[in-house]
Design a protein around this motif. Structure first.
Motif, PDB file in Angstrom:
ATOM      1  N   THR A 102       8.401  -5.966   7.618  1.00 14.23           N
ATOM      2  CA  THR A 102       8.036  -6.246   6.234  1.00 14.23           C
ATOM      3  C   THR A 102       7.514  -5.033   5.486  1.00 14.23           C
ATOM      4  N   GLN A 103       7.926  -4.948   4.228  1.00 12.71           N
ATOM      5  CA  GLN A 103       7.347  -3.973   3.310  1.00 12.71           C
ATOM      6  C   GLN A 103       6.004  -4.460   2.778  1.00 12.71           C
ATOM      7  N   ASN A 104       5.745  -5.743   2.902  1.00 18.23           N
ATOM      8  CA  ASN A 104       4.558  -6.333   2.300  1.00 18.23           C
ATOM      9  C   ASN A 104       3.290  -5.922   3.038  1.00 18.23           C
ATOM     10  N   VAL A 105       2.242  -5.712   2.288  1.00 19.73           N
ATOM     11  CA  VAL A 105       0.972  -5.260   2.851  1.00 19.73           C
ATOM     12  C   VAL A 105      -0.101  -6.344   2.767  1.00 19.73           C
ATOM     13  N   ASP A 106       0.311  -7.576   2.433  1.00 22.95           N
ATOM     14  CA  ASP A 106      -0.654  -8.655   2.210  1.00 22.95           C
ATOM     15  C   ASP A 106      -1.061  -9.400   3.473  1.00 22.95           C
ATOM     16  N   GLY A 107      -0.347  -9.211   4.570  1.00 23.42           N
ATOM     17  CA  GLY A 107      -0.707  -9.866   5.823  1.00 23.42           C
ATOM     18  C   GLY A 107      -0.339 -11.332   5.919  1.00 23.42           C
ATOM     19  N   LEU A 108       0.447 -11.850   4.982  1.00 24.64           N
ATOM     20  CA  LEU A 108       0.720 -13.288   4.956  1.00 24.64           C
ATOM     21  C   LEU A 108       1.660 -13.747   6.065  1.00 24.64           C
ATOM     22  N   HIS A 109       2.517 -12.876   6.566  1.00 25.58           N
ATOM     23  CA  HIS A 109       3.359 -13.279   7.701  1.00 25.58           C
ATOM     24  C   HIS A 109       2.490 -13.593   8.911  1.00 25.58           C
TER      25      HIS A 109
END
Length: 245
Positions: A102-109
């Motif tokens: 993931t590119q996402n940095v929100d930790g939701l995965h």
């Protein structure tokens, strides 16, 4: 709809699946999409400079003020996984080997429960002292306007654990390894504009010869690589896929 049904069959028959995700996966959780045609970076390119490693070391106090504002850190704990995250978690619960890059940095995965996650650009939930490498949780970071290391004899300004502009990418080889071990690659919610993340689909297609699907609200420059191309809202997409699986 025929393509969607065919993709659902492809997902159902695969055991090992790699999923490349971007900001479009988290928008239904209320987190802004930074890279779409309506994204944050589109309207203010100066943010790339302020969110750079160069600016952090030049003016760490102002960097932290801008960082907390741009990434809406005060709201981070208010965000929850949405049905797209849940769909990916359910694939894992069904007995599949699911690796998320993931590119996402929100930790939701991770919050959703997926276990094999490569956070390609890091995570907003922690920060590290550049001097002594002590790691601090978001709660500590938010208690201080500018977070400093509190270890005796240190006192450096903490650096967030995301990949800033100008920082090296350290997860690329690990991401390629996951792709080599997979049977199917899904790309979800990313415009594929950021290098080197956007060369991972090329690697999957040309080096590994894997079947691939892209699901994104808008067209991307890499659509030609994919066997399945779906331009639609991801919440609706996973709803349809789930109905056929």
């Amino acid at each position: 709809m025929a393509q969607m049904k065919e993709l659902a069959n492809k997902i159902e028959s695969a055991y090992s699946i790699v999923v490349l995700t971007g900001a479009g996966v988290s928008t239904a959780s209320g987190i802004p999409d930074f890279r779409s045609s309506q994204g944050v970076w589109t309207y203010d390119r100066s943010r790339e400079y302020y969110m750079s490693s160069e600016y952090f070391y030049k003016d760490p106090v102002d960097f932290w003020a801008k960082y907390k504002d741009i990434f809406r850190l005060k709201l981070l704990k208010n965000y929850e996984p949405n049905s797209v995250h849940t769909f990916l978690r359910n694939l894992e619960l069904s007995g599949k080997q699911v690796s998320i890059i993931t590119q996402n940095v929100d930790g939701l995965h991770a919050t959703a429960g997926n276990e094999d996650i490569i956070e390609y650009h890091g995570n907003l939930n922690t920060a590290t002292c550049p001097h002594c490498q002590s790691k601090y949780a978001l709660e500590y970071v938010m208690k201080h306007e500018t977070p400093y290391c509190d270890k005796t004899g240190c006192g450096d300004v903490l650096k967030p654990d995301i990949v800033l502009f100008g920082d090296p990418i350290t997860k690329h080889e690990e991401a390629e390894q996951r792709i080599r071990q997979s049977e199917l690659v899904l790309v979800m919610g990313t415009s594929l504009l950021v290098t080197p993340f956007n060369i991972l689909p090329d690697y999957a297609a040309f080096t590994c010869g894997l079947p691939m699907a892209i699901m994104n609200r808008e067209a991307t420059p890499k659509d030609y690589l994919f066997d399945f191309v779906i331009h639609d809202d991801l919440v609706g997409v996973v709803k349809h896929l789930s109905a056929w699986m």
